[in-house]
Write an enzyme that holds these catalytic residues in place. Structure first.
Site, PDB file in Angstrom:
ATOM      1  N   GLU A 191       0.805  -1.235   0.000  1.00 52.69           N
ATOM      2  CA  GLU A 191       0.000   0.000   0.000  1.00 52.69           C
ATOM      3  C   GLU A 191       0.837   1.284   0.000  1.00 52.69           C
ATOM      4  OE1 GLU A 191      -2.725  -0.490   3.287  1.00 52.69           O
ATOM      5  OE2 GLU A 191      -3.576  -2.308   2.443  1.00 52.69           O
ATOM      6  N   GLU A 202      -6.411 -10.539  -1.269  1.00 50.61           N
ATOM      7  CA  GLU A 202      -7.247 -10.274  -0.083  1.00 50.61           C
ATOM      8  C   GLU A 202      -8.716 -10.186  -0.475  1.00 50.61           C
ATOM      9  OE1 GLU A 202      -5.777  -6.907   2.177  1.00 50.61           O
ATOM     10  OE2 GLU A 202      -3.688  -7.467   1.821  1.00 50.61           O
ATOM     11  N   ASP A 222     -12.483 -10.028  -0.934  1.00 48.31           N
ATOM     12  CA  ASP A 222     -13.807 -10.101  -0.309  1.00 48.31           C
ATOM     13  C   ASP A 222     -14.743  -9.207  -1.102  1.00 48.31           C
ATOM     14  OD1 ASP A 222     -13.027  -7.569   0.764  1.00 48.31           O
ATOM     15  OD2 ASP A 222     -12.685  -8.408   2.748  1.00 48.31           O
TER      16      ASP A 222
HETATM   17  O1  G3I Z   1      -5.504  -7.995  18.960  1.00 47.65           O
HETATM   18  C1  G3I Z   1      -6.012  -6.750  19.446  1.00 47.65           C
HETATM   19  C2  G3I Z   1      -6.799  -6.973  20.705  1.00 47.65           C
HETATM   20  O2  G3I Z   1      -5.933  -7.448  21.693  1.00 47.65           O
HETATM   21  C3  G3I Z   1      -7.445  -5.643  21.119  1.00 47.65           C
HETATM   22  O3  G3I Z   1      -8.260  -5.867  22.227  1.00 47.65           O
HETATM   23  C4  G3I Z   1      -8.290  -5.101  19.979  1.00 47.65           C
HETATM   24  C5  G3I Z   1      -8.915  -3.733  20.323  1.00 47.65           C
HETATM   25  O4  G3I Z   1      -8.827  -2.837  19.251  1.00 47.65           O
HETATM   26  O5  G3I Z   1      -7.469  -4.940  18.851  1.00 47.65           O
HETATM   27  C6  G3I Z   1      -6.902  -6.139  18.386  1.00 47.65           C
HETATM   28  O6  G3I Z   1      -6.100  -5.868  17.269  1.00 47.65           O
HETATM   29  C7  G3I Z   1      -6.808  -5.612  16.077  1.00 47.65           C
HETATM   30  C8  G3I Z   1      -6.370  -6.623  15.036  1.00 47.65           C
HETATM   31  O7  G3I Z   1      -6.967  -6.339  13.797  1.00 47.65           O
HETATM   32  C9  G3I Z   1      -6.751  -8.057  15.427  1.00 47.65           C
HETATM   33  O8  G3I Z   1      -8.145  -8.177  15.477  1.00 47.65           O
HETATM   34  C10 G3I Z   1      -6.480  -4.214  15.617  1.00 47.65           C
HETATM   35  O9  G3I Z   1      -7.019  -3.263  16.524  1.00 47.65           O
HETATM   36  C11 G3I Z   1      -7.046  -3.975  14.230  1.00 47.65           C
HETATM   37  O10 G3I Z   1      -6.554  -2.731  13.753  1.00 47.65           O
HETATM   38  C12 G3I Z   1      -6.584  -5.067  13.291  1.00 47.65           C
HETATM   39  O11 G3I Z   1      -7.202  -4.850  12.050  1.00 47.65           O
HETATM   40  C13 G3I Z   1      -6.551  -5.461  10.954  1.00 47.65           C
HETATM   41  C14 G3I Z   1      -6.209  -4.412   9.919  1.00 47.65           C
HETATM   42  O12 G3I Z   1      -5.640  -5.042   8.781  1.00 47.65           O
HETATM   43  C15 G3I Z   1      -5.231  -3.392  10.453  1.00 47.65           C
HETATM   44  O13 G3I Z   1      -4.785  -2.556   9.469  1.00 47.65           O
HETATM   45  C16 G3I Z   1      -7.490  -6.500  10.363  1.00 47.65           C
HETATM   46  O14 G3I Z   1      -7.664  -7.582  11.294  1.00 47.65           O
HETATM   47  C17 G3I Z   1      -6.911  -7.054   9.048  1.00 47.65           C
HETATM   48  O15 G3I Z   1      -7.870  -7.849   8.407  1.00 47.65           O
HETATM   49  C18 G3I Z   1      -6.561  -5.895   8.144  1.00 47.65           C
HETATM   50  O16 G3I Z   1      -5.990  -6.421   6.971  1.00 47.65           O
HETATM   51  C19 G3I Z   1      -5.637  -5.460   5.971  1.00 47.65           C
HETATM   52  C20 G3I Z   1      -4.359  -5.963   5.318  1.00 47.65           C
HETATM   53  O17 G3I Z   1      -3.365  -6.195   6.293  1.00 47.65           O
HETATM   54  C21 G3I Z   1      -3.867  -4.990   4.263  1.00 47.65           C
HETATM   55  N1  G3I Z   1      -4.914  -4.667   3.298  1.00 47.65           N
HETATM   56  C22 G3I Z   1      -6.197  -4.254   3.880  1.00 47.65           C
HETATM   57  C23 G3I Z   1      -6.702  -5.276   4.883  1.00 47.65           C
HETATM   58  C24 G3I Z   1      -8.063  -4.895   5.420  1.00 47.65           C
HETATM   59  O18 G3I Z   1      -8.019  -3.697   6.141  1.00 47.65           O
END
Ligand code: G3I
Length: 304
Positions: free
Chosen positions: A127, A234, A236
């Site tokens: 990105e 990715e 969806d």
């Molecule tokens: O694990 C913590 C947890 O301990 C905490 O309580 C909770 C509260 O916010 O957060 C949890 O972490 C989260 C993590 O996902 C696991 O669920 C993060 O806040 C959250 O920001 C994170 O989001 C991820 C996101 O990337 C971050 O940028 C998504 O799961 C993941 O699917 C998403 O994937 C991205 C790719 O890497 C890049 N392309 C876009 C795609 C979708 O956004």
């Protein structure tokens, strides 16, 4: 064939999913994972904040759980992601200039070395281009270390793991537009100058505001024509029923029509596993039942 992975394998392709380490204790989740998929991408566990929470101290426990599960079950692994402006640990967010550049190179080197020989493809840089019509790089702390940060990351990854395919990965690059044109120009330049790049990932997060582009296949093909593999990394698609199923079928057919489109990864298994806060964008419902989108995907793979 009767599963996504086996159907994709009929044309030499893989079919993958994003996996979250904390779901590997969910029997329904793991049952579908092991039955259907031949590639996994750790959804968050290989990102910079997860693997180097303190500078110079690397933690691989959660990523290893996914890699070990994959290897024990005959699946391969896409590594995601070595260098990215997002999900950086706090210490990296506070760095700039040469200190950030050397921290980034060290991170790429350490993580790619640790997983050397175990990764099918790495998303080396994720990105890095801006949305909208400018075709510019995205402003970020990494970009401000100098425009060459992307090629420096690719060279470091190649030196650390010569067998992994090295990919550039982005979103809103699925059709031909200013952003994908800019990525195209970068790949063309890298190939001309011998910067190591093997593949381009098209994230393919689609919804009503960002539908499957009419020129999706043509866009994949023009990148392939540069001499790189292309992958749908990715996938969806928001929606439900036959409309969603039709869109999944279109995406699969576009990949299968491009010989260098080597695989498709969906960004989660059940709708309830999706990163999207609401909606039903995936192939299995919250109970793990196959949706019409699943059947359309399987049928399109088998028709290939
Ligand atoms: O694990 C913590 C947890 O301990 C905490 O309580 C909770 C509260 O916010 O957060 C949890 O972490 C989260 C993590 O996902 C696991 O669920 C993060 O806040 C959250 O920001 C994170 O989001 C991820 C996101 O990337 C971050 O940028 C998504 O799961 C993941 O699917 C998403 O994937 C991205 C790719 O890497 C890049 N392309 C876009 C795609 C979708 O956004």
């Amino acid at each position: 064939a009767t599963t996504l992975g086996a159907s994709a394998a009929q044309t030499g392709r893989y079919f993958g999913t994003a996996v979250a380490a904390n779901k590997l204790s969910d029997a329904t989740y793991v049952g579908i994972l092991n039955r259907e998929f031949t590639m996994v991408t750790p959804e968050n566990e290989m990102k910079w904040d997860a693997t180097e929470p303190t500078q110079g101290q690397f933690t691989y426990a959660n990523a290893d759980r996914i890699v070990n599960h994959a290897r024990a079950n005959g699946m391969r692994v896409r590594g995601h992601a070595l260098a990215w402006h997002s999900q950086q640990p706090g210490w990296a967010q506070n760095l700039s200039g040469p200190a950030l550049r050397s921290a980034m190179v060290n991170h790429v080197t350490q993580v790619a070395t640790y997983y050397r020989g175990k990764i099918h493809s790495w998303d080396v840089v994720n990105e890095a281009f801006a949305d909208g019509g400018t075709g510019a790089r995205r402003d970020s702390n990494l970009q401000r270390t100098g425009n060459d940060w992307i090629e420096v990351a690719f060279r470091a990854a190649r030196a650390a793991d010569p067998t992994a395919k090295l990919c550039y990965n982005d979103y809103n690059t699925d059709g031909q537009n200013a952003k994908s044109n800019a990525v195209y120009a970068m790949v063309q330049d890298f190939k001309a100058r011998g910067v190591p790049i093997d593949c381009v990932g098209f994230q393919s997060h689609f919804n009503s505001a960002s539908p499957v582009p009419a020129d999706y296949q043509a866009n994949l093909q023009r990148f392939a024509n540069l001499g790189v593999d292309v992958q749908i990394t990715e996938l969806d698609i928001e929606g439900s029923g036959s409309a969603q199923a039709d869109n999944y079928g279109r995406v699969v057919r576009a990949c299968l029509a491009v010989s260098r489109c080597t695989g498709i990864t969906v960004w989660g298994i059940r709708d309830t596993d999706s990163w999207r806060a609401s909606g039903t964008p995936l192939l299995f419902d919250g109970s793990g039942n196959k949706k019409p989108a699943y059947t359309a995907t399987l049928d399109a793979l088998n028709a290939g």
